[in-house]
Design a protein around this motif. Structure first.
Motif, short mmCIF file in Angstrom:
data_model
loop_
_atom_site.label_atom_id
_atom_site.label_comp_id
_atom_site.label_asym_id
_atom_site.label_seq_id
_atom_site.Cartn_x
_atom_site.Cartn_y
_atom_site.Cartn_z
N ALA A 1 13.40 0.06 2.94
CA ALA A 1 12.11 -0.60 2.66
C ALA A 1 11.42 0.04 1.46
CB ALA A 1 11.22 -0.51 3.89
N PHE A 2 11.49 1.37 1.36
CA PHE A 2 10.93 2.03 0.18
C PHE A 2 11.66 1.57 -1.09
CE2 PHE A 2 8.91 5.17 3.00
CZ PHE A 2 7.72 5.40 2.32
N LEU A 3 12.98 1.55 -1.04
CA LEU A 3 13.77 1.16 -2.21
C LEU A 3 13.50 -0.30 -2.60
CD1 LEU A 3 17.17 2.86 -1.34
CD2 LEU A 3 15.48 3.60 -3.04
N LYS A 4 13.34 -1.13 -1.59
CA LYS A 4 13.04 -2.54 -1.86
C LYS A 4 11.69 -2.66 -2.58
CE LYS A 4 12.18 -6.94 0.47
NZ LYS A 4 12.07 -7.63 1.78
N GLN B 1 0.86 -1.19 0.00
CA GLN B 1 0.00 0.00 0.00
C GLN B 1 0.90 1.24 0.00
OE1 GLN B 1 -3.25 -0.20 2.91
NE2 GLN B 1 -2.99 -2.42 2.98
N LEU B 2 1.48 1.51 -1.16
CA LEU B 2 2.48 2.57 -1.27
C LEU B 2 1.93 3.94 -0.91
CD1 LEU B 2 5.32 3.52 -2.10
CD2 LEU B 2 4.46 3.72 -4.45
N ASP B 3 0.73 4.26 -1.38
CA ASP B 3 0.17 5.60 -1.14
C ASP B 3 0.07 5.89 0.35
OD1 ASP B 3 0.01 5.99 -3.83
OD2 ASP B 3 -2.15 5.58 -3.98
N ALA B 4 -0.39 4.91 1.12
CA ALA B 4 -0.51 5.10 2.57
C ALA B 4 0.86 5.31 3.20
CB ALA B 4 -1.21 3.90 3.20
N ALA B 5 1.86 4.55 2.74
CA ALA B 5 3.22 4.69 3.28
C ALA B 5 3.78 6.08 2.98
CB ALA B 5 4.12 3.61 2.70
N VAL B 6 3.56 6.55 1.75
CA VAL B 6 4.07 7.87 1.36
C VAL B 6 3.36 8.97 2.15
CG1 VAL B 6 4.21 9.53 -0.53
CG2 VAL B 6 4.81 7.14 -0.93
N VAL C 1 10.99 2.44 -11.35
CA VAL C 1 12.14 3.32 -11.35
C VAL C 1 11.72 4.76 -11.07
CG1 VAL C 1 14.08 4.20 -12.71
CG2 VAL C 1 13.37 1.82 -12.94
N ASP C 2 10.53 5.16 -11.56
CA ASP C 2 10.05 6.52 -11.31
C ASP C 2 9.83 6.76 -9.82
OD1 ASP C 2 10.10 7.09 -13.99
OD2 ASP C 2 7.98 6.56 -14.31
N GLY C 3 9.49 5.69 -9.12
CA GLY C 3 9.25 5.83 -7.68
C GLY C 3 10.48 6.27 -6.93
#
Length: 476
Positions: free
Chosen positions: A416-419, A387-392, A427-429
């Protein structure tokens, strides 16, 4: 103002102020003022100057107690400032004062600074206390060669004590060389240096680490025969931990019962130890019994609640955690976010996100400072759940709540983000993450350092070693 006249040994004004029982004003608690500096700001020297400028006296013994308490709670910088303030005010130092100051210099400024401090001491102050303090610095930093050379010099000067041997033993245990501990014990006996209780405990642990449980028991039997008066609750806790580690819970609990017999009503540290050890045996019933016993005989501090919540987390007693947290929140004098951290971590480990969020909301309402590290727990959880949006959102909120660079994401979180980006081939992330950091004044050098640290962390997936290349590719 002549500050010396307000300090013990400084003259008539101190004596007058210390004996003026009729003075109606209540003397503020100096230690509380000093221990609160992390929140209130300022330095210990400013606080002390203001204190005596108000006409209040301060004894050297009171300052020493403040230093001792601050050291106990790892507030080394403020403890050192007190020592330096005492030195500036020309308060007579004992040899032990110099040793304490050397230790604080090492903890706040590093070993090189401690060596320079030692070198600058007058010859009479270079005694067994300061030599011992410097040895402790070397051993804490695992500087084996320097520690052994310094120990040999102490031996030549006749300064070697059981404490010096204990420092070496602890160093070798941390270095994964437990076989050297019995050799040092033999050398102590050869030199007729009495073994302390701590020496026996490290000796037992060295045997246990070498899978020699019989050896550990022989050490205990020797202790009972040679130095029975040195056996205390710490001895039983040490043996209980050894037995629990090899899952001999019957013997572990037998030692814990003996430990409990030794505990005095207000020995909170012993109760804390019992709670952790019973958790190690998986005995939740005994954990709750001891907690109720502690509350009945001793004032329960924030730290006691922290120990209990951590114990319940180990046993996954979520109902107990909720009850304990509610009890603490209803009675606490100061709101300690460390307890919230434990609870949020426990709930997230059981996928109880709503419960974790409710605890976090209450903490946000009651806490005076940012909840950066707690938000990091949510970041790690949401990344694991994809759930990337929640983490960001938590990352951006965490960064917006702090001033300047007073808090930075840990390498574990960055890793953890890079993983996540690597596994999602996003890559854009990586570029977006870089923009977030740069928008908060974290430069490229910090980001690279963080990536390097995440690569070397054993908790981070080895594939992260590619991430620094991904980041650098984005950079070019």
């Amino acid at each position: 103002m002549n500050y010396a006249r307000l300090i013990t040994g400084g003259g008539w004004l101190l004596r007058r102020m210390c004996t003026a029982a009729e003075t109606p004003a209540k003397k503020p608690n100096l230690y509380r003022m000093l221990s609160a500096l992390d929140m209130t700001g300022g330095s210990a020297s400013q606080t002390l100057d203001h204190y005596i400028m108000q006409g209040k006296a301060v004894r050297k013994s009171e300052l020493e107690r403040c230093v001792e308490e601050l050291r106990k709670y790892n507030k080394f910088q403020h403890a050192l400032e007190i020592m330096e303030w005492m030195e500036m005010r020309k308060i007579n130092f004992s040899w032990n004062n110099y040793a304490v100051q050397l230790d604080l210099v090492s903890k706040t400024k590093g070993v090189v600074a401690a060596e320079n401090f030692f070198s600058a001491l007058p010859p009479p102050a270079k005694n067994k206390y300061t030599y011992g303090a410097l040895l402790n610095c070397y051993c804490k930093e695992l500087m084996t060669d320097k520690a052994l050379r310094h120990f040999d010099r102490m031996d030549e000067l006749g300064y070697v004590t059981s404490l010096a041997f204990n420092n070496l033993m602890s160093m070798f245990m941390r270095l994964g060389q437990p076989q050297k501990v019995p050799q040092l014990v033999g050398l102590m006996k050869q030199k007729n240096i009495p073994l302390s209780a701590f020496t026996y405990h490290v000796w037992m642990n060295s045997c246990a680490t070498l899978n020699d449980l019989d050896g550990a028991e022989r050490v205990y039997e020797e202790m009972k025969t040679e130095d029975e008066d040195k056996i205390g609750w710490q001895t039983y806790s040490n043996l209980a931990a050894i037995y629990a580690k090899v899952k001999d819970f019957e013997k572990a609990e037998m030692m814990l019962k003996m430990l409990e017999k030794e505990v005095k009503p207000r020995q909170r540290d012993a109760y804390h130890c019992l709670l952790g050890l019973y958790a190690g045996t998986g005995n939740l019933g005994e954990v709750h019994r001891l907690w109720n016993s502690l509350k009945s005989v001793s004032p329960v501090t924030n730290y006691s609640y922290l120990v209990m919540l951590s114990t319940l987390r180990r046993l996954n007693d979520m109902e107990g955690i909720a009850k304990c947290l509610k009890e603490w929140e209803s009675s606490c004098v100061s709101y300690d976010v460390r307890l919230v951290n434990v609870c949020v971590s426990a709930y997230l480990s059981q996928n109880m996100v709503e419960e974790a969020a409710l605890v976090f909301e209450e903490a946000s309402r009651r806490s005076k400072g940012p909840l950066f590290r707690i938000r990091e727990l949510f970041m790690m959880y949401f990344l694991e759940k994809r759930q990337l949006d929640a983490a960001v959102r938590h990352l951006e909120a965490a960064l917006s709540e702090v001033k300047g660079n007073e808090r930075r994401p840990s390498p574990k979180v960055v890793g953890a983000f890079l993983k996540y980006y690597e596994e999602e081939t996003d890559v854009d992330g990586v570029d977006e993450l870089s923009k977030i950091f740069k928008a908060n004044n974290f430069d490229d050098s910090w980001i690279k350092t963080c990536i390097t640290a995440s690569e070397s962390s054993p908790e981070i997936d080895p594939r992260l070693k590619k991430d620094s290349q991904v980041y650098q590719a984005q950079e070019n």
